[in-house]
Scaffold this active site. Structure first.
Site, PDB file in Angstrom:
ATOM      1  N   THR A 265       0.856  -1.183   0.000  1.00 30.71           N
ATOM      2  CA  THR A 265       0.000   0.000   0.000  1.00 30.71           C
ATOM      3  C   THR A 265       0.891   1.230   0.000  1.00 30.71           C
ATOM      4  O   THR A 265       1.904   1.288   0.707  1.00 30.71           O
ATOM      5  CB  THR A 265      -0.940   0.020   1.215  1.00 30.71           C
ATOM      6  OG1 THR A 265      -1.834  -1.092   1.135  1.00 30.71           O
ATOM      7  CG2 THR A 265      -1.766   1.305   1.253  1.00 30.71           C
ATOM      8  N   PHE A 267       1.296   5.192   0.707  1.00 32.62           N
ATOM      9  CA  PHE A 267       0.752   6.268   1.534  1.00 32.62           C
ATOM     10  C   PHE A 267       1.417   7.581   1.134  1.00 32.62           C
ATOM     11  O   PHE A 267       2.603   7.607   0.790  1.00 32.62           O
ATOM     12  CB  PHE A 267       1.030   6.002   3.015  1.00 32.62           C
ATOM     13  CG  PHE A 267       0.368   4.757   3.548  1.00 32.62           C
ATOM     14  CD1 PHE A 267      -0.873   4.811   4.152  1.00 32.62           C
ATOM     15  CD2 PHE A 267       1.008   3.526   3.437  1.00 32.62           C
ATOM     16  CE1 PHE A 267      -1.480   3.661   4.643  1.00 32.62           C
ATOM     17  CE2 PHE A 267       0.411   2.375   3.927  1.00 32.62           C
ATOM     18  CZ  PHE A 267      -0.844   2.443   4.521  1.00 32.62           C
TER      19      PHE A 267
END
Length: 368
Positions: A265, A267
């Protein structure tokens, strides 16, 4: 009852431990010397009105230390140690307030700690909307938000929030995400509800269908919130990190249940421009922008022409509905390079002339 025997310490081992204790005292003395200098730096920055947190300076220091490292410590461990040292020293200058998705134990929290170090003052928010609001309002100096996942793609809400927010992007963190099934009871029997962020539920749907086909999948605001709720009911389970398991006293019933082993992921670190201006070019940068074009044939194709003509690579292209009812879209684009580079600047200038809406979201070093 027999007495337990204490392990016998050899003279050689004892001598080495004495040596390590002595080195630790030297390290502590040197670290405190560094901290005193950092306090003086803070006073000068305060008088000059300079930003306290400079991610480019952090990167420069770590790069210099790694280049000087002769081992046996690995460079990645040296980087972690120095990031924590700099974080602790920065906390003496001015503690950095960082808004993250809460409660404690989220991957967003982990990304923030990787970027700012554990001495940052984390402000836990119930949603990414609240992270953006806290950062824009000045409650937090920085915010950290999820923007995309390698399995499920874009985090749509974060993209939408960038449209109207005054914040810009100054950094990114790419995190290897391993999801775990957490529960009060250490088995898979009689799980009635599995709770997690919608992205995590989607990333684990194959495993859930195979192992818990009859359990309700309930979306909550964050994975850590799912873990917190799972701690209140033995029939409930959460999908979250090992950190969340420790935080809420839960068993890790199954490790790494995400469908894709290499599940990352991304960010983004956000702040107001007056908190920190666009970071200077590092040589390995990304420029993010959002645009819209008139609804006419070939308009999207025309967006690509300035990039091709100026030799600028596009690394990401996402579309989101403009919600106007007219089948119009916003396009989120990541470009390789920095606006200070002449070819990138030329491409952006040409691109802006083609757009009905144009906003640079930020330019920042790419996460390794």
């Amino acid at each position: 009852m027999s007495e337990s025997k204490q392990p016998v310490q050899s003279d050689a081992l004892g001598a080495l431990r004495v040596q390590i204790d002595s080195i630790d005292q030297q390290l502590l003395s040197l670290l405190n010397q560094r901290a005193h200098v950092a306090e003086q730096v803070g006073e000068i920055k305060r008088a000059e009105g300079s930003p306290f947190f400079r991610p480019d300076r952090v990167a420069q220091v770590i790069d210099t230390i790694q280049n000087a490292n002769q081992g046996p410590l690995l460079n990645q461990h040296v980087a972690s140690i120095w990031r924590e040292i700099m974080s602790a020293c920065l906390a003496l200058e001015a503690p950095q307030r960082v808004a993250v998705l809460g409660p404690e134990g989220t991957f967003t929290e982990q990304a923030a700690i990787e970027y700012f170090g554990s001495a940052a003052n984390l402000i836990y928010c119930s949603s990414f909307d609240e992270v953006f609001h806290a950062t824009a309002a000045g409650t937090a100096q920085y915010g950290v938000v999820g923007i995309e996942n390698s399995t499920e793609g874009a985090v749509a809400r974060s993209l939408d929030l960038f449209l109207r927010s005054p914040v810009h992007v100054v950094g990114e963190v790419s995190l290897l995400v391993r999801h775990n099934l957490l529960r009060q009871v250490n088995d898979l029997n009689q799980v009635e509800v599995v709770m997690a962020h919608p992205q995590a539920l989607a990333q684990c749907q194959g495993w859930l269908s195979q192992h818990l086909p009859h359990a309700e999948r309930r979306a909550v605001s964050s994975n850590a919130e799912g873990a917190r709720l799972a701690a209140t009911n033995p029939a409930w389970a959460g999908i979250a990190s090992e950190r969340a398991a420790a935080q809420f006293g839960l068993h890790i019933v199954s490790h790494a249940i995400q469908d894709e082993a290499y599940n990352r992921t991304r960010f983004l670190v956000i702040c107001l421009p007056q908190t920190l201006a666009m970071p200077p070019a590092s040589g390995r940068d990304c420029t993010s922008l959002v645009v819209s074009v008139p609804n006419r044939p070939g308009a999207v194709h025309d967006l690509l022409v300035p990039l091709k003509n100026n030799g600028v690579s596009m690394t990401r292209f996402e579309s989101r509905p403009a919600k106007s009812g007219q089948w119009e879209y916003y396009f989120y684009i990541d470009l390789a390079g920095h606006p200070s580079q002449p070819n990138v600047a030329a491409a952006l200038k040409e691109l802006q002339g083609l757009c009905a809406f144009y906003k640079v979201l930020g330019a920042y070093p790419v996460s390794e």
